[in-house]
Design a protein around this motif. Structure first.
Motif, PDB file in Angstrom:
ATOM      1  N   GLN A   1       0.834  -1.201   0.000  1.00  0.00           N
ATOM      2  CA  GLN A   1       0.000   0.000   0.000  1.00  0.00           C
ATOM      3  C   GLN A   1       0.875   1.260   0.000  1.00  0.00           C
ATOM      4  O   GLN A   1       0.596   2.236  -0.704  1.00  0.00           O
ATOM      5  N   ALA A   2       1.943   1.226   0.789  1.00  0.00           N
ATOM      6  CA  ALA A   2       2.814   2.392   0.920  1.00  0.00           C
ATOM      7  C   ALA A   2       3.592   2.675  -0.361  1.00  0.00           C
ATOM      8  O   ALA A   2       3.726   3.831  -0.772  1.00  0.00           O
ATOM      9  N   VAL A   3       4.110   1.626  -1.020  1.00  0.00           N
ATOM     10  CA  VAL A   3       4.971   1.867  -2.187  1.00  0.00           C
ATOM     11  C   VAL A   3       4.186   1.972  -3.488  1.00  0.00           C
ATOM     12  O   VAL A   3       4.653   2.590  -4.452  1.00  0.00           O
ATOM     13  N   ARG A   4       2.980   1.408  -3.534  1.00  0.00           N
ATOM     14  CA  ARG A   4       2.229   1.374  -4.798  1.00  0.00           C
ATOM     15  C   ARG A   4       1.068   2.365  -4.853  1.00  0.00           C
ATOM     16  O   ARG A   4       0.762   2.909  -5.920  1.00  0.00           O
TER      17      ARG A   4
ATOM     18  N   GLY B   1       5.386  24.730   3.232  1.00  0.00           N
ATOM     19  CA  GLY B   1       4.124  24.031   3.448  1.00  0.00           C
ATOM     20  C   GLY B   1       4.249  22.552   3.120  1.00  0.00           C
ATOM     21  O   GLY B   1       5.348  22.009   3.003  1.00  0.00           O
ATOM     22  N   MET B   2       3.111  21.893   2.943  1.00  0.00           N
ATOM     23  CA  MET B   2       3.084  20.459   2.686  1.00  0.00           C
ATOM     24  C   MET B   2       3.279  20.178   1.203  1.00  0.00           C
ATOM     25  O   MET B   2       2.605  20.757   0.347  1.00  0.00           O
ATOM     26  N   THR B   3       4.248  19.320   0.885  1.00  0.00           N
ATOM     27  CA  THR B   3       4.522  18.924  -0.495  1.00  0.00           C
ATOM     28  C   THR B   3       4.096  17.477  -0.699  1.00  0.00           C
ATOM     29  O   THR B   3       4.352  16.624   0.152  1.00  0.00           O
ATOM     30  N   GLU B   4       3.442  17.200  -1.804  1.00  0.00           N
ATOM     31  CA  GLU B   4       2.914  15.868  -2.073  1.00  0.00           C
ATOM     32  C   GLU B   4       3.617  15.242  -3.271  1.00  0.00           C
ATOM     33  O   GLU B   4       3.864  15.900  -4.285  1.00  0.00           O
ATOM     34  N   PHE B   5       3.928  13.931  -3.160  1.00  0.00           N
ATOM     35  CA  PHE B   5       4.622  13.196  -4.215  1.00  0.00           C
ATOM     36  C   PHE B   5       3.847  11.927  -4.550  1.00  0.00           C
ATOM     37  O   PHE B   5       3.066  11.419  -3.734  1.00  0.00           O
ATOM     38  N   ASP B   6       4.092  11.416  -5.754  1.00  0.00           N
ATOM     39  CA  ASP B   6       3.495  10.144  -6.152  1.00  0.00           C
ATOM     40  C   ASP B   6       4.067   9.002  -5.317  1.00  0.00           C
ATOM     41  O   ASP B   6       5.158   9.138  -4.743  1.00  0.00           O
ATOM     42  N   PRO B   7       3.372   7.863  -5.246  1.00  0.00           N
ATOM     43  CA  PRO B   7       3.941   6.693  -4.554  1.00  0.00           C
ATOM     44  C   PRO B   7       5.277   6.305  -5.178  1.00  0.00           C
ATOM     45  O   PRO B   7       5.499   6.528  -6.379  1.00  0.00           O
ATOM     46  N   PRO B   8       6.181   5.705  -4.403  1.00  0.00           N
ATOM     47  CA  PRO B   8       7.502   5.359  -4.940  1.00  0.00           C
ATOM     48  C   PRO B   8       7.460   4.359  -6.093  1.00  0.00           C
ATOM     49  O   PRO B   8       8.235   4.478  -7.036  1.00  0.00           O
TER      50      PRO B   8
ATOM     51  N   THR C   1       8.739   1.108  16.288  1.00  0.00           N
ATOM     52  CA  THR C   1      10.002   0.577  16.806  1.00  0.00           C
ATOM     53  C   THR C   1       9.773  -0.237  18.070  1.00  0.00           C
ATOM     54  O   THR C   1      10.348  -1.313  18.246  1.00  0.00           O
ATOM     55  N   ALA C   2       8.894   0.254  18.952  1.00  0.00           N
ATOM     56  CA  ALA C   2       8.641  -0.423  20.225  1.00  0.00           C
ATOM     57  C   ALA C   2       7.968  -1.769  20.034  1.00  0.00           C
ATOM     58  O   ALA C   2       8.274  -2.732  20.749  1.00  0.00           O
ATOM     59  N   LEU C   3       7.063  -1.872  19.047  1.00  0.00           N
ATOM     60  CA  LEU C   3       6.295  -3.102  18.866  1.00  0.00           C
ATOM     61  C   LEU C   3       6.699  -3.883  17.614  1.00  0.00           C
ATOM     62  O   LEU C   3       6.065  -4.883  17.282  1.00  0.00           O
ATOM     63  N   HIS C   4       7.729  -3.430  16.926  1.00  0.00           N
ATOM     64  CA  HIS C   4       8.270  -4.156  15.759  1.00  0.00           C
ATOM     65  C   HIS C   4       7.202  -4.382  14.683  1.00  0.00           C
ATOM     66  O   HIS C   4       6.981  -5.503  14.224  1.00  0.00           O
ATOM     67  N   HIS C   5       6.530  -3.307  14.297  1.00  0.00           N
ATOM     68  CA  HIS C   5       5.622  -3.364  13.155  1.00  0.00           C
ATOM     69  C   HIS C   5       5.738  -2.053  12.380  1.00  0.00           C
ATOM     70  O   HIS C   5       6.565  -1.200  12.717  1.00  0.00           O
ATOM     71  N   CYS C   6       4.924  -1.887  11.342  1.00  0.00           N
ATOM     72  CA  CYS C   6       5.143  -0.786  10.401  1.00  0.00           C
ATOM     73  C   CYS C   6       4.049   0.270  10.466  1.00  0.00           C
ATOM     74  O   CYS C   6       3.620   0.789   9.432  1.00  0.00           O
ATOM     75  N   VAL C   7       3.600   0.608  11.655  1.00  0.00           N
ATOM     76  CA  VAL C   7       2.561   1.630  11.783  1.00  0.00           C
ATOM     77  C   VAL C   7       3.053   2.992  11.303  1.00  0.00           C
ATOM     78  O   VAL C   7       2.250   3.875  10.972  1.00  0.00           O
ATOM     79  N   ALA C   8       4.356   3.206  11.211  1.00  0.00           N
ATOM     80  CA  ALA C   8       4.882   4.491  10.727  1.00  0.00           C
ATOM     81  C   ALA C   8       4.385   4.817   9.322  1.00  0.00           C
ATOM     82  O   ALA C   8       4.293   5.988   8.954  1.00  0.00           O
ATOM     83  N   SER C   9       4.027   3.809   8.560  1.00  0.00           N
ATOM     84  CA  SER C   9       3.559   4.040   7.189  1.00  0.00           C
ATOM     85  C   SER C   9       2.155   4.634   7.144  1.00  0.00           C
ATOM     86  O   SER C   9       1.670   4.998   6.080  1.00  0.00           O
ATOM     87  N   TYR C  10       1.496   4.742   8.298  1.00  0.00           N
ATOM     88  CA  TYR C  10       0.122   5.235   8.330  1.00  0.00           C
ATOM     89  C   TYR C  10       0.047   6.751   8.498  1.00  0.00           C
ATOM     90  O   TYR C  10      -1.048   7.318   8.610  1.00  0.00           O
ATOM     91  N   ALA C  11       1.182   7.437   8.517  1.00  0.00           N
ATOM     92  CA  ALA C  11       1.194   8.870   8.800  1.00  0.00           C
ATOM     93  C   ALA C  11       0.339   9.664   7.812  1.00  0.00           C
ATOM     94  O   ALA C  11      -0.425  10.543   8.218  1.00  0.00           O
TER      95      ALA C  11
END
Length: 257
Positions: free
Chosen positions: A84-87, A98-105, A179-189
């Protein structure tokens, strides 16, 4: 989502309490030949309700079914988060202007030629990269109220145990939680910033020591808890699950996990 006759048949026989999107996803997976364990793993992710990009995701379901037994159920959610994050997810970064927006990687990411090992390697590399990101931005709090609950002590010589349910409102907090729970919730920002999701952390305090126990995702529009993951994406259970259920009742939230 385009459904075959077999999918339609399973969908029409779904239990009445299932939300329409969840019943559709379940029918799709069962018709393709997925085992109950795989179905339950997928239904514990955001794709239980998100029907977008259905043609691509069907190729991913076929990949999982073809590699049945080689993918742990706890890895399915993180794989979905990675793809979901990369595609699909556009990237937002806060800069001086301000906020800059980019296409998915990787908007053309395909399952063609992928193996389980290559997918796990890509997922792990991406997960590690999240912790090193320096970009940080914040978002508005949701209307839901935090929880603080102190357990009664049998032995007064013990330090009090206090449970806290708190909302995470910036990308740095998400990275720390992941980092604390070893999962990828950071991608939900980005989803949090757009108001599409709300992320909460259930923590246990004992004296000055704190332990991260669960990360909880809420769909604000549906007023429903749609994910609850412990360390390394383990499912919620026991005392933390009961506390989560009590909090959901208080906040009038559905439970779709």
């Amino acid at each position: 989502m385009v459904m075959t006759r077999k999918m339609e048949h399973i969908f029409l026989a779904s239990q009445d309490h299932l939300p329409i999107e969840r019943a559709m996803r379940r029918a799709e997976l069962l018709a393709l030949g997925a085992r109950a364990e795989l179905v339950n793993a997928v239904l514990s992710t955001r794709l239980a309700a998100d029907m977008r990009h259905s043609d691509f995701w069907r190729t991913f379901w076929i990949f999982l079914i073809a590699n049945d037994g080689d993918v742990e159920p706890t890895q399915i959610g993180p794989m979905i988060d990675y793809i979901q994050a990369v595609r699909h997810d556009r990237i937002r970064i806060e800069a001086q202007g301000g906020m800059t927006e980019f296409d998915p990687p990787l908007p053309a990411f395909s399952m063609k030629g992928r193996t389980v090992q290559s997918m796990l390697r890509l997922m792990r590399d991406w997960h590690q990269s999240l912790g090193g990101s320096s970009a940080a931005f914040s978002w508005i709090r949701s209307p839901f109220q935090p929880l603080i609950f102190e357990e009664q002590r049998q032995d007064h010589s013990e330090k009090p145990r206090r449970w806290q349910m708190m909302e995470l409102t910036n990308s740095a907090q998400l990275r720390y939680e992941g980092t604390a729970l070893h999962h990828c919730v950071a991608s939900y920002a980005d989803r949090c910033y757009r108001g599409n999701t709300s992320i909460w952390s259930l923590r246990l305090w004992q004296g000055e020591k704190v332990r991260h126990v669960l990360t909880v995702e809420i769909d604000p529009k549906r007023r429903a808890i749609i994910q609850a993951r412990g360390r390394a994406n383990r499912a919620a259970s026991g005392r933390p699950l009961r506390l989560l259920q009590d909090w959901a009742i208080r906040e009038r939230l559905g439970m779709n996990i």
